[in-house]
Design an enzyme around this catalytic site. Structure first.
Site, mmCIF file in Angstrom:
data_model
loop_
_atom_site.group_PDB
_atom_site.id
_atom_site.type_symbol
_atom_site.label_atom_id
_atom_site.label_comp_id
_atom_site.label_asym_id
_atom_site.label_seq_id
_atom_site.Cartn_x
_atom_site.Cartn_y
_atom_site.Cartn_z
ATOM 1 N N ALA A 14 24.842 41.072 30.946
ATOM 2 C CA ALA A 14 23.978 41.047 29.757
ATOM 3 C C ALA A 14 24.481 41.970 28.647
ATOM 4 C CB ALA A 14 22.548 41.433 30.163
ATOM 5 N N ARG A 38 27.976 46.430 33.848
ATOM 6 C CA ARG A 38 28.521 47.755 34.128
ATOM 7 C C ARG A 38 28.350 48.703 32.939
ATOM 8 N NH1 ARG A 38 34.264 45.404 35.504
ATOM 9 N NH2 ARG A 38 33.586 44.366 33.588
ATOM 10 N N TYR A 158 41.424 30.965 37.642
ATOM 11 C CA TYR A 158 40.147 30.992 36.916
ATOM 12 C C TYR A 158 39.394 29.675 37.103
ATOM 13 C CZ TYR A 158 36.636 31.018 33.265
ATOM 14 O OH TYR A 158 35.426 30.919 32.590
ATOM 15 N N GLU A 194 33.642 37.902 23.926
ATOM 16 C CA GLU A 194 34.733 38.823 24.270
ATOM 17 C C GLU A 194 35.609 38.254 25.384
ATOM 18 O OE1 GLU A 194 33.105 42.743 25.002
ATOM 19 O OE2 GLU A 194 31.991 42.679 23.122
ATOM 20 N N PHE A 195 35.336 37.010 25.783
ATOM 21 C CA PHE A 195 36.035 36.357 26.886
ATOM 22 C C PHE A 195 37.571 36.417 26.732
ATOM 23 C CE2 PHE A 195 37.838 32.364 28.601
ATOM 24 C CZ PHE A 195 37.378 32.381 29.910
HETATM 25 N N1 LIG Z 1 33.621 32.239 26.469
HETATM 26 C C1 LIG Z 1 33.988 31.104 27.018
HETATM 27 O O1 LIG Z 1 34.781 30.337 26.432
HETATM 28 C C2 LIG Z 1 33.432 30.683 28.334
HETATM 29 C C3 LIG Z 1 32.929 31.590 29.254
HETATM 30 N N2 LIG Z 1 32.448 31.132 30.449
HETATM 31 C C4 LIG Z 1 31.873 32.045 31.425
HETATM 32 O O2 LIG Z 1 30.721 32.627 30.855
HETATM 33 C C5 LIG Z 1 30.444 33.875 31.473
HETATM 34 C C6 LIG Z 1 30.212 34.906 30.388
HETATM 35 O O3 LIG Z 1 31.385 35.053 29.632
HETATM 36 P P1 LIG Z 1 31.394 35.434 28.097
HETATM 37 O O4 LIG Z 1 30.048 35.788 27.637
HETATM 38 O O5 LIG Z 1 32.131 34.383 27.384
HETATM 39 O O6 LIG Z 1 32.367 36.724 28.158
HETATM 40 P P2 LIG Z 1 32.147 38.256 27.756
HETATM 41 O O7 LIG Z 1 33.421 38.931 28.109
HETATM 42 O O8 LIG Z 1 31.650 38.364 26.370
HETATM 43 O O9 LIG Z 1 30.995 38.740 28.758
HETATM 44 C C7 LIG Z 1 31.222 38.885 30.127
HETATM 45 C C8 LIG Z 1 30.112 39.683 30.745
HETATM 46 O O10 LIG Z 1 30.338 39.776 32.161
HETATM 47 C C9 LIG Z 1 30.110 41.107 32.546
HETATM 48 N N3 LIG Z 1 30.870 41.452 33.737
HETATM 49 C C10 LIG Z 1 32.201 41.283 33.976
HETATM 50 N N4 LIG Z 1 32.528 41.779 35.176
HETATM 51 C C11 LIG Z 1 31.378 42.278 35.723
HETATM 52 C C12 LIG Z 1 31.074 42.926 36.945
HETATM 53 N N5 LIG Z 1 32.015 43.184 37.860
HETATM 54 N N6 LIG Z 1 29.791 43.294 37.169
HETATM 55 C C13 LIG Z 1 28.837 43.056 36.246
HETATM 56 N N7 LIG Z 1 29.067 42.440 35.068
HETATM 57 C C14 LIG Z 1 30.333 42.074 34.813
HETATM 58 C C15 LIG Z 1 30.520 41.964 31.342
HETATM 59 O O11 LIG Z 1 29.800 43.198 31.369
HETATM 60 P P3 LIG Z 1 30.415 44.642 31.694
HETATM 61 O O12 LIG Z 1 31.860 44.616 31.295
HETATM 62 O O13 LIG Z 1 29.565 45.571 30.881
HETATM 63 O O14 LIG Z 1 30.189 44.815 33.162
HETATM 64 C C16 LIG Z 1 30.018 41.099 30.202
HETATM 65 O O15 LIG Z 1 28.676 41.391 29.931
HETATM 66 C C17 LIG Z 1 31.623 34.151 32.394
HETATM 67 O O16 LIG Z 1 31.253 33.794 33.709
HETATM 68 C C18 LIG Z 1 32.707 33.221 31.867
HETATM 69 O O17 LIG Z 1 33.619 32.871 32.871
HETATM 70 C C19 LIG Z 1 32.410 29.808 30.747
HETATM 71 C C20 LIG Z 1 32.875 28.890 29.888
HETATM 72 C C21 LIG Z 1 33.412 29.246 28.594
HETATM 73 O O1 LIG Z 2 35.666 29.060 30.776
HETATM 74 C C1 LIG Z 2 36.170 29.083 29.655
HETATM 75 C C2 LIG Z 2 36.566 27.901 28.975
HETATM 76 S S1 LIG Z 2 38.232 27.758 28.966
HETATM 77 O O2 LIG Z 2 38.804 28.838 28.132
HETATM 78 O O3 LIG Z 2 38.756 27.876 30.344
HETATM 79 O O4 LIG Z 2 38.519 26.433 28.390
#
Ligand SMILES: NC(=O)C1=CN([C@@H]2O[C@H](COP(=O)(O)OP(=O)(O)OC[C@H]3O[C@@H](n4cnc5c(N)ncnc54)[C@H](OP(=O)(O)O)[C@@H]3O)[C@@H](O)[C@H]2O)C=CC1
Ligand SMILES: O=CCS(=O)(=O)O
Length: 260
Positions: A14, A38, A158, A194-195
């Site tokens: 979150a 975290r 991934y 931030e992905f």
């Molecule tokens: N952006 C995209 O294009 C896409 C993303 N996704 C998926 O969506 C989800 C969210 O990603 P997104 O919002 O884009 O990325 P962000 O990097 O913006 O957010 C990722 C979140 O995951 C948390 N996180 C990572 N590792 C841990 C851990 N070990 N324990 C607890 N929290 C953790 C981070 O919090 P902190 O570092 O504070 O712990 C952060 O809040 C992921 O599962 C990603 O694979 C799916 C499809 C597309």
């Molecule tokens: O999950 C994220 C979407 S993509 O970057 O793998 O297309």
């Protein structure tokens, strides 16, 4: 008024991107939100922001590393009683690391993706599910990805972790028949959060290049899908939602022309 009012929602990850947007969206619907990640300071900022906006405090901040079996196992010791009956679990914490082909990929990256996207997701689910089953009510919303269905170069581990999320979600549905507990897998495509910064180990230029000129999905687009699935009447289970930006589609199959 939304039937989500006063429900308790736990959102992992979150502190950024989809998870942050989901936490805000559920709180704005009148839910109590357990915001887990975290980076505690970011969660604290979210709590303060929502308190200002909503005029009441609906957020409990839970510092949590989902890869830690010990932390997940003991998390209910830290959660106050008024937040402990979790109605909706949004398993969102996750990450991609690296985009190299499999033969050049970093094993540390692969291990972290497996630990977070697979192990973290099943640890959380296993911990929260018994309460849902006992109460005969609950909804597990997993954040998968189009990468769990469609292959692309560099997607290797991934994409495979997200294929786990897809099949785990389906198998949960099979196990939960008769319990009234619902399961949904949200499968987004390219979304700007931030992905990519995480994927490229902090290289902002590389991350920006991914999104440049694409009009990608936003975190709010994903939160809206999550909310929509959660808001369906109890007899409706949304199994999955796959969404992409209009600017993204499938690539053609690749062929290596080795002969004359
Ligand atoms: N952006 C995209 O294009 C896409 C993303 N996704 C998926 O969506 C989800 C969210 O990603 P997104 O919002 O884009 O990325 P962000 O990097 O913006 O957010 C990722 C979140 O995951 C948390 N996180 C990572 N590792 C841990 C851990 N070990 N324990 C607890 N929290 C953790 C981070 O919090 P902190 O570092 O504070 O712990 C952060 O809040 C992921 O599962 C990603 O694979 C799916 C499809 C597309
Ligand atoms: O999950 C994220 C979407 S993509 O970057 O793998 O297309």
């Amino acid at each position: 008024m939304s039937h989500l009012k006063d429900k308790t929602v736990m959102v992992t990850g979150a502190s950024s991107g989809f998870g942050l947007a989901c936490a805000k969206a559920f709180a704005q619907k009148g839910c109590k939100v357990i915001a887990a990640a975290r980076r505690k300071e970011r969660l604290q900022d979210l709590k303060e922001e929502l308190k200002q906006e909503l005029g009441e405090d609906r957020v409990f901040v839970l510092p949590l590393d989902v890869t830690s079996e010990e932390q997940v196992d003991s998390m209910f010791n830290a959660i106050p009683e008024e937040f402990s009956d979790i109605d909706i679990l949004v398993n969102n914490a996750g990450l991609a690391l690296g985009l190299e082909p499999a033969h050049q990929a970093d094993l540390t990256d692969w291990n972290r993706m497996v630990d977070t996207n697979i192990k973290g997701l099943y640890l959380m689910t296993r911990k929260v599910l018994p309460g849902m089953v006992e109460r005969k009510s609950g909804h597990v919303i997993n954040i998968g990805s189009i990468a769990g269905t469609y292959a692309y170069p560099g997607g290797n581990a991934y994409g495979a972790t997200k294929a786990f999320v897809k099949q785990f979600s389906r198998n949960l549905r099979a196990d939960l028949l008769g319990t009234q507990v619902r399961v949904t897998n949200i499968e987004p495509g390219l979304a700007e959060t931030e992905f990519s910064l995480v994927r490229f180990h902090g290289n902002q230029e590389k991350a920006d290049n991914i999104y440049k000129g694409t009009n990608p999905l936003t975190a709010d687009d994903i939160a809206e899908s999550v909310l929509w699935a959660a808001e369906q009447p109890q007899h409706v289970n949304i199994n999955s939602i796959e969404l992409m930006p209009t600017s993204q589609t499938w690539a053609a199959l690749a062929i290596d022309k080795v002969l004359g």
